[in-house]
Design a protein around this motif. Sequence first.
Motif: not given
Length: 534
Positions: A36-52
């Motif tokens: 939905k937001n297109g190409t987001l900036p790079p960043g670490p993969r969220p470690a947990w679905p809820v906590l991110g």
Amino acid sequence: MEKLLQFESGSSMTGVVALGVLMIVSVLLLLLQGRKNGTLPPGPRPAWPVLGNFPALMGGQMPFLTLHKLSAQFGPLMYLRLGSVPCVVISSSEVAKEVLQVKGASFAGRPKRYGPAVIAGTSDFKNISLAPPGPYWRQLRKSCTHELFSPSRLASYEGARTDEIRIMLKELLIDSKKGDAVDVRGWLTGVTANNITRMLIKKRFFGKGPDINQEQKKDFERLIYRIYDEASAFLISDYIPYLQFVTELQGWTSRFKDIRNELTSTLLPRIFEVEKHKQRAKERELSGDSDSDYVPDFVDLLVGAPLDDGKPLSDNDISMMLTDLFLGARGTSATTAEWALAEFVIRPELMKRAQDELDTVVGKDRLLRESDLPHLHYLNAFVKEIFRFRPPAPFGIPRESTRACEVLGYSIPAHALVLVNQYSVHRDPSVYRNPNEFDPERFMEQPEVNHLSGVDFFQLIPFGAGLRTCPGNKLGNLLVLLMLGNLLHHFDWSLPPGECADSFDMSGVYTFVCSRKKPLFLIAKPRSPALLLG
């Protein structure tokens, strides 16, 4: 954190399945959000679905250091997900300029936080730091800029600043004669706080003189420290709203309400004396008094100024506004000056250079004047380097994107938390040589760098930049220069017995500001005692 993520040993298969479904749904929502937001900036993969990405930030007490390390891996425009809140981290001067100036209107919002909302009694903030962008905020900022921090208003308080410095220097002289290490933090905090309260309400609250009401001083100090400690607390419900019950179970709601009650019962009537100011305004209006010698303080201006759709501010709004101004000015100036003097004592050769400059420009037979400050080139360079090397508020006040927009080819969603990591911006290797070394000489070579402009030099932004630049930046910088200049002009400083520069504790602690972990105590040897007593 581990306890939050563990199952009870007796958990049923139903609970496991439910958690699995929650994880799958959360992952799908994250993927849909990314599309939905297109190409987001790079960043670490969220470690947990809820906590991110929260687990990645839980490893230390200095989140700006953690984000600095992550930015080295993912770049100066980095995307995180903190619970359900999208977050963008800015870590270079180039990106800071793009976000704070070029796209400044899209990033002028403020995230709404539970603690300040409960303390204020409303989420419709009416202070300059947290009010959302719009006509009211612009009017409020204009009032502060023109009535409290304008060049003419600052100049009108020069006599009060000189008087305050001299009073406190005499107290420091008395303490130094005892031979023990003196409380530098206490002195700096007192000078800064008294300068602010003299501007706001023409009163002194700190120090040891007969004019100081010790009971009010204690109430004031206790309340201010409590606001610092509790209003900046991390609350999980600010990032995962459906965990609001956790915040309430932890007792935060009652703590914030206690602060609000103290503001109403202590700060308004006993410290800021709002009712007294209102009564004085009525008496002046009824008597037609137009005494040209009468100089109103800032509370007089707030009481009489129609700021909200032609209506005067409420008592609660005035209280929050004054607290906001006091906390902002007091914390950053005193913290910066304390770090500066600590850097001087572990580098005595730099202290001698600053003192030699003071002796040449000011001489040894008079006090430092504010008109001397522009001629103290090395002291100014040293203060810039302190602001660069140890920004007092590494994130400033977090921002929020007011609309979806594009930055350097990446899509930034609306209502994203925006963190400008000054620690990283000030260590941008594309701007500074040897950025991790403390070197005031860099600003002797580049005196044109102006950290007070907020619109020109995005490599040095201790007061923020763009639309949300701190309106009190010139006062904050002036107080740091004045306090340091006077301390160095009138005293030689050294470490307490048993301490040495190589092992002196220079660690910090982070709340909203990053201050020294241990208050600074130093040996002060007077250089000109007769001048101070004259």
